[in-house]
Design a protein around this motif. Sequence first.
Motif, PDB file in Angstrom:
ATOM      1  N   LEU A 162      19.530  -0.531  -8.740  1.00  0.00           N
ATOM      2  CA  LEU A 162      19.569   0.640  -7.590  1.00  0.00           C
ATOM      3  C   LEU A 162      20.890   0.818  -6.770  1.00  0.00           C
ATOM      4  CD1 LEU A 162      16.170   0.407  -5.548  1.00  0.00           C
ATOM      5  CD2 LEU A 162      16.979   1.615  -7.593  1.00  0.00           C
ATOM      6  N   THR A 197      18.010   5.935  -2.246  1.00  0.00           N
ATOM      7  CA  THR A 197      18.847   4.651  -3.195  1.00  0.00           C
ATOM      8  C   THR A 197      18.304   5.452  -4.609  1.00  0.00           C
ATOM      9  OG1 THR A 197      17.787   3.500  -1.501  1.00  0.00           O
ATOM     10  CG2 THR A 197      17.956   3.071  -3.928  1.00  0.00           C
ATOM     11  N   SER A 198      19.242   5.891  -4.623  1.00  0.00           N
ATOM     12  CA  SER A 198      19.134   5.722  -6.741  1.00  0.00           C
ATOM     13  C   SER A 198      19.386   5.307  -7.621  1.00  0.00           C
ATOM     14  CB  SER A 198      19.993   6.910  -7.300  1.00  0.00           C
ATOM     15  OG  SER A 198      21.399   6.760  -7.248  1.00  0.00           O
ATOM     16  N   CYS A 199      18.554   5.126  -9.249  1.00  0.00           N
ATOM     17  CA  CYS A 199      18.750   4.525 -10.188  1.00  0.00           C
ATOM     18  C   CYS A 199      19.909   4.601 -10.887  1.00  0.00           C
ATOM     19  CB  CYS A 199      17.816   3.977 -11.321  1.00  0.00           C
ATOM     20  SG  CYS A 199      16.008   3.057 -10.261  1.00  0.00           S
ATOM     21  N   CYS A 247      12.480   2.724 -12.652  1.00  0.00           N
ATOM     22  CA  CYS A 247      13.636   1.579 -12.727  1.00  0.00           C
ATOM     23  C   CYS A 247      13.875   0.466 -13.663  1.00  0.00           C
ATOM     24  CB  CYS A 247      13.894   1.022 -11.196  1.00  0.00           C
ATOM     25  SG  CYS A 247      12.076   0.117 -10.611  1.00  0.00           S
ATOM     26  N   SER A 264       7.314   0.803  -6.687  1.00  0.00           N
ATOM     27  CA  SER A 264       8.701   1.101  -6.743  1.00  0.00           C
ATOM     28  C   SER A 264       9.179   2.556  -6.034  1.00  0.00           C
ATOM     29  CB  SER A 264       9.036   1.856  -8.120  1.00  0.00           C
ATOM     30  OG  SER A 264       7.871   2.924  -8.507  1.00  0.00           O
ATOM     31  N   VAL A 319      12.196   2.077  -3.299  1.00  0.00           N
ATOM     32  CA  VAL A 319      12.883   3.611  -2.748  1.00  0.00           C
ATOM     33  C   VAL A 319      13.526   4.222  -1.937  1.00  0.00           C
ATOM     34  CG1 VAL A 319      14.076   5.488  -4.075  1.00  0.00           C
ATOM     35  CG2 VAL A 319      12.915   3.944  -5.744  1.00  0.00           C
ATOM     36  N   VAL A 323      14.101  11.790  -5.272  1.00  0.00           N
ATOM     37  CA  VAL A 323      15.153  10.458  -5.383  1.00  0.00           C
ATOM     38  C   VAL A 323      16.321  11.490  -6.600  1.00  0.00           C
ATOM     39  CG1 VAL A 323      16.277   8.231  -7.018  1.00  0.00           C
ATOM     40  CG2 VAL A 323      13.270   8.675  -5.768  1.00  0.00           C
TER      41      VAL A 323
END
Length: 664
Positions: free
Chosen positions: A603, A624-626, A531, A584, A588, A661
């Motif tokens: 995020l 949750t995504s980057c 991230c 991390s 997430v 993810v």
Amino acid sequence: IIYEQEGVYIHSSFGKTSDQDSLISGILRVLEKDAEVIVDWRPLDDALDSSSILYAGKDSSSVVEWTQAPKERAHRGLEHLNSYEAEWDMVNTISFKKKPHTNGDAPSHRNGKSKWSFLFSLTDLKSIKQNKEGMGWSYLVFCLKDDVVLPALHFHQGDSKLLIDSLEKYVVLCESPQDRRTLLVNCQNKSLSQSFENLLDEPAYGIIQKIKKDPYTATMVGFSKVTNYIFDSLRGSDPSAHQRPPSEMADFLSDAIPGLKINQQEEPGFEVITRIDLGERPVVQRREPVSLEEWTKNIDSEGRILNVDNMKQMIFRGGLSHVLRKQAWKFLLGYFPWDSTKEERTQLQKQKTDEYFRMKLQWKSVSEEQEKRNSRLRDYRSLIEKDVNRTDRTNKFYEGQDNPGLILLHDILMTYCMYDFDLGYVQGMSDLLSPLLYVMENEVDAFWCFASYMDQMHQNFEEQMQGMKTQLIQLSTLLRLLDSGFCSYLESQDSGYLYFCFRWLLIRFKREFSFLDILRLWEVMWTELPCKNFHLLLCCAILESEKQQIMEKHYGFNEILKHINELSMKIDVEDVLCKAEAISLQMVKCKELPQAVCEILGLQDSEVTTPDSDNGEDENVGMTSCPTSAFQSNSLPVLAASGARDDNPAELSMSPNVSRVTPA
């Protein structure tokens, strides 16, 4: 060893006629030993060739290779002469060889060595007398406090400036009002452990002024030796008359360094974070470093890197074998495009070689008179020379006072000043360059990798220090989410703004880990996985490991500062990487991640349920995504909560305790 110089002679008439001196060649050192600074001169051993000096050879080939054994030189001689880089050899003068004196120097005297050796503690030094300018070799005469005058030391190889600079790290030297050639020593503290880059030898006002003038040295270098004496010095000799209220102690740094003071009411990024259940933290385990075989399998016939995302994940999970670093770092730092062919990279290097040496010639061709009229260039050179002289010598690549590696560090940093004259040179940049030069073994490649790295780190070195301030605020936000109780304790000890992490952030942990460990840590961070701002999670992982000792022993402001700085070279890099990665993944997976944290980690807040959001029941709420804009990889490494390592990272099985993810 703080300073070491060969070719330092005593001119003695021992055993000679009155009109002819005997030259006793020796080595001069300044040493730190048992909290004391020692100046030591002794004749060279009989086995050493003391009648030789270093000179810069015209046949330098450092652009292509670092060092060569005689066989290697013969093998590549013709190839080099026909190479493109050889055209630029005229610019380089760093290939050092031994050459006998031709100026009539007599060999060193062999019978009176013990008679002429001496050493003394810096606390016993009263004054230093220098030679007149333009009077041949530079020489110094040490006078001790008991009025003992030691034999004059003549510097046949260079001058005494580096020695004076080294001594000024520990004592204050000032010109005598009666004789400008004499430097008087003002050394109030007798213990090295009481020094704060000489700042503690002065009243509080002097400390503040020096830190304002050079905050980077004061924080980055000075912190490494800070002790409880900082408070005694700030208060002065009479604590009852000069003591600052305890509530003001923590303001020392923020008051002293312009632009660093943090105001919660004015700064963006602060958010009231209530206690949130982050859920169970997964256990992660790292893989072996990427091997040459794995790297080669991911290259096509034209030299393009295949499956870049998977390669980045493997590097993130295990780092690189050292044999790969020279090649892979150029991609990680953006010097080489990931999709470039071998031919395209060859052309790029040719173009960049031209560009580099044109910039290098700009400052190489500046005369002394021109430099005197250019105060910025003069200041840059002075700062660079001081920083290069402080380079970590524990790595053999930079051993010795006249090591070619140190000279290349100087040249690359001076050239960077031409590349970005507005920023120029700020102390600390040499820490970022030295590992790059060590890995690249090539002046041009090291420069362009450094320039790429500085594109990432630029804000850390800007005058207003906005980049440093932002990172400290973000780190505080993340730590509060992870452990609000620890944050509250730090605040109760006037340490809530985490100023003791300044050095970590400024030069990306360069002085906290061993030289080899920092190579591993940096290459992992350069993948920009998992991230955004992963380095802040590394800080959290280290602080979390130290929480128990800090709280159980009830450390106060200065004990916390001292403890954190004494962690240097004692941190396990693999352990910290595992903890940071686990943090991390834990964040997430959290369904109630605060908006400020989402922004820090890159995020997408639209896919995260916050305390202010509707409590929807959708099963994907916690996913949750980057965003792809945060880093080049479109997916994140997936780890098993069991901690078992899978030798095929591309096909790791999923544990029910770790959510996959999904890329944005």
